[in-house]
Scaffold this motif. Sequence first.
Motif, PDB file in Angstrom:
ATOM      1  N   THR A  10     -12.241 -14.470 -40.305  1.00  0.00           N
ATOM      2  CA  THR A  10     -12.236 -13.039 -40.610  1.00  0.00           C
ATOM      3  C   THR A  10     -13.408 -12.398 -39.903  1.00  0.00           C
ATOM      4  OG1 THR A  10     -13.540 -13.416 -42.605  1.00  0.00           O
ATOM      5  CG2 THR A  10     -11.143 -13.352 -42.854  1.00  0.00           C
ATOM      6  N   PRO A  11     -13.138 -11.324 -39.152  1.00  0.00           N
ATOM      7  CA  PRO A  11     -14.235 -10.675 -38.430  1.00  0.00           C
ATOM      8  C   PRO A  11     -15.197  -9.996 -39.407  1.00  0.00           C
ATOM      9  CG  PRO A  11     -12.193  -9.471 -38.117  1.00  0.00           C
ATOM     10  CD  PRO A  11     -11.862 -10.697 -38.890  1.00  0.00           C
ATOM     11  N   ASP A  12     -16.442  -9.976 -39.027  1.00  0.00           N
ATOM     12  CA  ASP A  12     -17.435  -9.328 -39.887  1.00  0.00           C
ATOM     13  C   ASP A  12     -17.382  -7.819 -39.681  1.00  0.00           C
ATOM     14  OD1 ASP A  12     -18.382  -9.327 -37.373  1.00  0.00           O
ATOM     15  OD2 ASP A  12     -20.418  -9.979 -37.843  1.00  0.00           O
ATOM     16  N   HIS A  15     -17.582  -6.427 -35.999  1.00  0.00           N
ATOM     17  CA  HIS A  15     -16.347  -6.571 -35.219  1.00  0.00           C
ATOM     18  C   HIS A  15     -15.256  -5.618 -35.715  1.00  0.00           C
ATOM     19  CE1 HIS A  15     -18.235 -10.418 -33.978  1.00  0.00           C
ATOM     20  NE2 HIS A  15     -17.611 -10.140 -32.831  1.00  0.00           N
ATOM     21  N   GLN A  16     -15.141  -5.449 -37.033  1.00  0.00           N
ATOM     22  CA  GLN A  16     -14.151  -4.511 -37.579  1.00  0.00           C
ATOM     23  C   GLN A  16     -14.450  -3.089 -37.118  1.00  0.00           C
ATOM     24  OE1 GLN A  16     -14.197  -5.066 -41.814  1.00  0.00           O
ATOM     25  NE2 GLN A  16     -12.782  -6.814 -41.729  1.00  0.00           N
ATOM     26  N   ILE A  19     -13.407  -2.759 -33.505  1.00  0.00           N
ATOM     27  CA  ILE A  19     -11.944  -2.677 -33.380  1.00  0.00           C
ATOM     28  C   ILE A  19     -11.464  -1.270 -33.728  1.00  0.00           C
ATOM     29  CG2 ILE A  19      -9.770  -3.497 -34.364  1.00  0.00           C
ATOM     30  CD1 ILE A  19     -11.133  -6.261 -34.659  1.00  0.00           C
TER      31      ILE A  19
END
Length: 135
Positions: A10-12, A15-16, A19
Amino acid sequence: MAGRQKEKVTPDEVHQNEILRELYLKELRTQKLYTQYHVNPLRKVHTITRKPMSWHDNLEEPADARFLHLIHHAALEPQKKYTETQTENQEIGWHSEPLVDPERQDHRLNHFKVYNDITLYKAKLWSLGEDDHRK
């Protein structure tokens, strides 16, 4: 180790956020704000309605006498439009004047309801939904 599944990472938050930023930038590149509206020249359009509550609806336009005459003529009864019937179905009822002058006092033509004591009693029972007076 062939049966081992890959772990889902799961991206931290960083990263979210990156995105989402990339998604918003792509959307902003493809969006275009239109302020001028026009008719598509490649599509045939017969009428264009005006926007409701716009200022040009409050302006008084001169009435087209020929157009108003056509609208009023189309709304007339067939007897006023044409001198004779146009179809066979119009022949029924074309002359709608009564053959005999209706006089309300002439008892030969008008048969009004007359109630006596017993007929008035029975009429009241029927209006209340009673079928039998012995109930």
